[in-house]
Design a protein around this motif. Structure first.
Motif, PDB file in Angstrom:
ATOM      1  N   SER A   1     -48.015 -51.279 -24.543  1.00 33.41           N
ATOM      2  CA  SER A   1     -49.098 -52.231 -24.329  1.00 33.41           C
ATOM      3  C   SER A   1     -50.420 -51.510 -24.055  1.00 33.41           C
ATOM      4  O   SER A   1     -50.509 -50.728 -23.120  1.00 33.41           O
ATOM      5  N   PRO A   2     -51.455 -51.784 -24.865  1.00 34.29           N
ATOM      6  CA  PRO A   2     -52.728 -51.065 -24.698  1.00 34.29           C
ATOM      7  C   PRO A   2     -53.416 -51.367 -23.366  1.00 34.29           C
ATOM      8  O   PRO A   2     -54.108 -50.523 -22.832  1.00 34.29           O
ATOM      9  N   ILE A   3     -53.247 -52.580 -22.838  1.00 31.49           N
ATOM     10  CA  ILE A   3     -53.733 -52.844 -21.484  1.00 31.49           C
ATOM     11  C   ILE A   3     -52.524 -52.864 -20.573  1.00 31.49           C
ATOM     12  O   ILE A   3     -51.657 -53.729 -20.686  1.00 31.49           O
TER      13      ILE A   3
ATOM     14  N   VAL B   1     -64.500 -69.802 -32.868  1.00 31.68           N
ATOM     15  CA  VAL B   1     -64.669 -68.649 -33.755  1.00 31.68           C
ATOM     16  C   VAL B   1     -63.349 -67.905 -33.905  1.00 31.68           C
ATOM     17  O   VAL B   1     -63.053 -67.334 -34.949  1.00 31.68           O
ATOM     18  N   LEU B   2     -62.557 -67.913 -32.830  1.00 31.20           N
ATOM     19  CA  LEU B   2     -61.409 -67.017 -32.761  1.00 31.20           C
ATOM     20  C   LEU B   2     -60.077 -67.708 -33.024  1.00 31.20           C
ATOM     21  O   LEU B   2     -59.024 -67.095 -32.897  1.00 31.20           O
ATOM     22  N   ARG B   3     -60.128 -69.002 -33.404  1.00 33.55           N
ATOM     23  CA  ARG B   3     -58.879 -69.660 -33.804  1.00 33.55           C
ATOM     24  C   ARG B   3     -58.472 -69.146 -35.176  1.00 33.55           C
ATOM     25  O   ARG B   3     -59.294 -68.664 -35.955  1.00 33.55           O
TER      26      ARG B   3
ATOM     27  N   MET C   1     -52.546 -52.796 -17.122  1.00 31.83           N
ATOM     28  CA  MET C   1     -52.703 -53.516 -15.855  1.00 31.83           C
ATOM     29  C   MET C   1     -54.051 -54.196 -15.827  1.00 31.83           C
ATOM     30  O   MET C   1     -55.015 -53.665 -16.338  1.00 31.83           O
ATOM     31  N   TYR C   2     -54.107 -55.390 -15.262  1.00 32.87           N
ATOM     32  CA  TYR C   2     -55.410 -55.984 -14.971  1.00 32.87           C
ATOM     33  C   TYR C   2     -55.418 -56.575 -13.567  1.00 32.87           C
ATOM     34  O   TYR C   2     -54.365 -56.845 -12.995  1.00 32.87           O
ATOM     35  N   PRO C   3     -56.604 -56.711 -13.005  1.00 34.44           N
ATOM     36  CA  PRO C   3     -56.701 -57.048 -11.580  1.00 34.44           C
ATOM     37  C   PRO C   3     -56.802 -58.537 -11.282  1.00 34.44           C
ATOM     38  O   PRO C   3     -57.307 -59.303 -12.098  1.00 34.44           O
ATOM     39  N   ARG C   4     -56.305 -58.917 -10.149  1.00 31.98           N
ATOM     40  CA  ARG C   4     -56.517 -60.236  -9.582  1.00 31.98           C
ATOM     41  C   ARG C   4     -56.715 -60.052  -8.085  1.00 31.98           C
ATOM     42  O   ARG C   4     -56.471 -58.977  -7.553  1.00 31.98           O
ATOM     43  N   GLU C   5     -57.113 -61.128  -7.402  1.00 33.63           N
ATOM     44  CA  GLU C   5     -57.297 -61.053  -5.959  1.00 33.63           C
ATOM     45  C   GLU C   5     -56.796 -62.347  -5.337  1.00 33.63           C
ATOM     46  O   GLU C   5     -57.097 -63.428  -5.851  1.00 33.63           O
TER      47      GLU C   5
ATOM     48  N   GLY D   1     -64.017 -55.063 -24.260  1.00 32.83           N
ATOM     49  CA  GLY D   1     -62.603 -55.403 -24.318  1.00 32.83           C
ATOM     50  C   GLY D   1     -62.042 -55.567 -25.703  1.00 32.83           C
ATOM     51  O   GLY D   1     -60.827 -55.693 -25.858  1.00 32.83           O
ATOM     52  N   GLY D   2     -62.868 -55.576 -26.723  1.00 33.47           N
ATOM     53  CA  GLY D   2     -62.352 -55.903 -28.049  1.00 33.47           C
ATOM     54  C   GLY D   2     -62.257 -54.732 -29.001  1.00 33.47           C
ATOM     55  O   GLY D   2     -61.958 -54.911 -30.174  1.00 33.47           O
ATOM     56  N   MET D   3     -62.509 -53.518 -28.494  1.00 36.57           N
ATOM     57  CA  MET D   3     -62.556 -52.379 -29.401  1.00 36.57           C
ATOM     58  C   MET D   3     -61.414 -51.407 -29.177  1.00 36.57           C
ATOM     59  O   MET D   3     -60.699 -51.048 -30.094  1.00 36.57           O
TER      60      MET D   3
ATOM     61  N   HIS E   1     -56.180 -48.797 -30.416  1.00 34.64           N
ATOM     62  CA  HIS E   1     -54.917 -48.219 -29.954  1.00 34.64           C
ATOM     63  C   HIS E   1     -53.715 -48.828 -30.666  1.00 34.64           C
ATOM     64  O   HIS E   1     -52.700 -48.173 -30.844  1.00 34.64           O
ATOM     65  N   MET E   2     -53.845 -50.079 -31.078  1.00 39.88           N
ATOM     66  CA  MET E   2     -52.716 -50.694 -31.777  1.00 39.88           C
ATOM     67  C   MET E   2     -52.471 -50.054 -33.149  1.00 39.88           C
ATOM     68  O   MET E   2     -51.335 -49.945 -33.589  1.00 39.88           O
ATOM     69  N   VAL E   3     -53.526 -49.646 -33.829  1.00 42.77           N
ATOM     70  CA  VAL E   3     -53.336 -48.993 -35.125  1.00 42.77           C
ATOM     71  C   VAL E   3     -52.479 -47.742 -34.947  1.00 42.77           C
ATOM     72  O   VAL E   3     -51.466 -47.544 -35.641  1.00 42.77           O
TER      73      VAL E   3
END
Ligand code: HEM
Ligand code: HEM
Ligand code: FES
Lengths: 439, 108
Positions: free
Chosen positions: A322-324, A141-143, A326-330, A277-279, A284-286
């Motif tokens: 960058s709108p995001i 769908v997203l290609r 930081m994101y987490p990992r473990e 995650g898609g809104m 913010h980019m606009v």
């Protein structure tokens, strides 16, 4: 173990008081378990085998995170940050290395409450091969081809609809976030997801309720109730939509998920993931683009005379702001990153907003906004298997459609310095109010 | 082990010996080969692992899949009708013990 969960999903998942997602170093290792490697020369730091950035202040991060990022990159690009109970990775090389190895740096961040919150784990919190099964369902769908053929006309219709709203407000009253960015991003996502008959306000409320749930460390029942009510509303809609799309498939994400053979809970979790995650990020980019171009008018002039520059405007803005953040990992096992030993089970914050201004990757002008800089890969959409599924959708809907159409419609569009703007956040950072004016 | 050679436009060549089953993209990214980005980790979602396969190896390659075909339309460097492939969709071993590719000047 004490329940000190600072890191929690701002989208509303994981983060009530019994989730113990991050082990503190003292719980994982005996002190002085390893030879101190590159340590700041302070008494307290000398007891742990990795750099400690005890000066990092969450309040400073929220008001403007970039000075903190710069100091972290310079002094300790992989450092334990007591205030966040995480290791923050702030260099480009460090963030990139984390993304390359999902066996050691798992996206399956612990916190049993996640399942309670969603009914199932969404793809963002799985590793391959489980992740790939979910992700494969929505990738077609997203290609770019489906985005261009099926969705670009819808994105354009939505943009034009809210340009009218902006025009009604007029150059003395208009708020680009409230009157344009927010409703456009929301309507685009309603359409792309195929959530027929859902209204913009309803989407926004769902996403707010999920976020409030995220902050629900004190286990406030009213917040849980709202969060659960929103989930129930959405599940009820999906109960009807999934069989409908099984009979009448279309180009939407929910249709693709409904026909993927994945179980209901899985489909629902990934729809919720996308709502969360898609809104905000496209929204913010606009505003980020208009804010950046208003401060770099010589670059704006060039763009207004050459449509082919819009993709570079999007890429440079998403790097620079960058709108995001930081994101987490473990970590799944003890490992070494950038010369720093990390214990197993350590919470990692991959600070892509910082990596995106690293002079070691972008050169001495990394801190400047320059749409003409040599093309260099950045991490604003993450990288590796969790690379943002919606990156083509965002580039098209915002970078090629929503923003260029706004400049076309309102000559002289710019931020209005006579009215105050507001910014918020660092994990997710964006403009919450952006007064604009035009000629 | 299988052998992959990445030829760069400045004449440099990176030659890698990798385990069978490794994709060209994964081999390049783990060994720091310049000019192969592999942003999406091999899902045919980014087209930043574009390579030009040298003609003598073309016959040994699997068909271009539907996803790969679509993404080959979005490469930053120009597409070559016969030689362009996505590095993440080609794995070495199993009849492809050796391959040589040219790395495009642009990936993003
Ligand atoms: C609906 C599905 C989601 C679930 C179940 C989920 C789950 C979680 C969990 C359990 C944590 C806590 C990690 C920790 O221990 O620090 C977390 C943190 C986080 N999540 Fe999510 N998440 C979801 C959606 C998203 C989305 C869509 C994004 C962004 C694209 C996102 C970005 C983050 C970030 C940035 C954090 C770190 C927050 C912090 O540490 O302050 N999440 N998530
Ligand atoms: C400029 C706008 C956007 C930015 C900056 C952005 C950023 C990101 C980032 C950084 C991640 C990776 C998080 C991680 O690895 O923990 C991510 C994942 C994701 N994003 Fe986006 N995003 C944007 C727009 C969108 C849109 C429009 C959609 C929906 C169509 C979307 C759907 C997703 C999904 C489903 C994932 C999870 C992918 C996976 O786990 O494989 N994003 N996004
Ligand atoms: S790595 Fe993304 S398409 Fe090959």
């Amino acid at each position: 173990m004490s329940a000190t969960v600072e890191g929690r999903c701002p989208f509303g998942f994981g983060g009530d008081s019994d989730s113990t997602s991050v082990m503190t170093p003292s719980q994982n290792l005996g002190t002085q378990a390893m030879a101190p490697a590159a340590l700041p020369a302070t008494e307290s730091a000398a007891r742990v085998p990795y750099p400690v950035a005890d000066w990092v202040d969450p309040a400073a991060l929220i008001s403007d995170p970039y000075p903190t990022y710069e100091r972290l990159r310079r002094e300790a690009p992989v450092a334990w940050v007591p205030a966040l109970k995480k290791f923050l990775v702030t260099s480009y090389a460090g963030c990139h290395a984390v993304e390359l190895d999902q066996e050691i740096f798992s996206a399956n961040v612990s916190g049993a409450t996640m399942n309670r919150a969603l009914g199932a784990q969404p793809m963002l919190r799985k590793d391959d091969p489980d992740h790939a099964a979910d992700r494969a369902a929505i990738n077609p769908v997203l290609r770019p081809k489906n985005i261009k053929e099926a969705w670009a006309p819808v994105f354009e219709r939505n943009a034009r609809m809210y340009l009218d709203v902006l025009e009604e407000k007029g150059p003395g009253q208009a708020d680009l976030n409230r009157d344009y960015a927010a409703p456009v991003a929301s309507q685009n996502l309603i359409d792309l997801l195929g959530l027929k008959d859902v209204r913009v306000e309803q989407m926004r409320r769902w996403s707010h309720d999920f976020i409030a749930g995220a902050g629900n460390v004190l286990d406030d029942q009213a917040i849980w109730d709202r969060c659960e009510a929103s989930r129930a509303e959405l599940d009820a809609i999906l109960d009807e939509l999934i069989p409908f799309y099984q009979q009448h498939p279309n180009a939407s994400m929910t249709s693709a998920l409904a026909n993927s053979g994945l179980p209901f809970d899985n489909v629902a979790a990934n729809v919720k993931l996308t709502i969360s995650g898609g809104m905000n990020e496209p929204q913010h980019m606009v505003t980020n683009i208009v804010w950046a171009l208003s401060r770099h008018t010589e670059q704006l002039d060039k763009v207004l005379h050459d449509d082919a520059l819009w993709p570079a405007v999007f890429d440079e803005t998403v790097r620079w702001l960058s709108p995001i953040g930081m994101y987490p990992r473990e970590t799944t096992q003890e490992t070494t990153l950038g010369g720093v030993r990390l214990p197993a089970g350590a919470g990692i914050g991959v600070v892509v907003a910082s990596a995106n201004r690293d002079v070691d990757h972008f050169g001495p002008t990394a801190g400047e906004f320059d749409i003409f800089r040599p093309k260099t890969s950045h991490l604003a959409f993450g990288s590796g298997v969790h690379l943002c599924a919606g990156h083509w959708a965002a580039k098209t809907s915002i970078g090629q459609i929503a923003v260029p159409l706004a400049y076309q419609r309102f000559p002289g569009l710019r931020t209005d310095e006579t009215r105050p703007e507001t910014w918020d956040g660092w994990v997710f950072r964006g403009i919450t109010s952006l007064p604009v004016t035009w000629n | 082990m299988a052998k992959i050679s990445f030829h760069h436009s400045d004449g440099n060549v990176d030659v890698l010996d990798v385990d069978p089953g490794t994709s060209l993209m994964r081999a390049a990214v783990t060994n720091g080969v310049d000019g192969i980005v592999g942003e999406c980790g091999g899902q045919a979602m980014c087209a930043t692992c574009h390579v030009y396969v040298r003609p003598e190896y073309l016959d040994a390659l699997p068909e271009i899949g539907e996803d790969e075909e679509e993404m080959l339309e979005c490469t930053a460097g120009p597409r070559d009708e016969t030689r362009s492939r996505l590095g993440c969709q080609i794995t070495v071993g199993d009849g492809l013990e050796q391959i040589e590719v040219d790395v495009p000047d642009d990936q993003i």
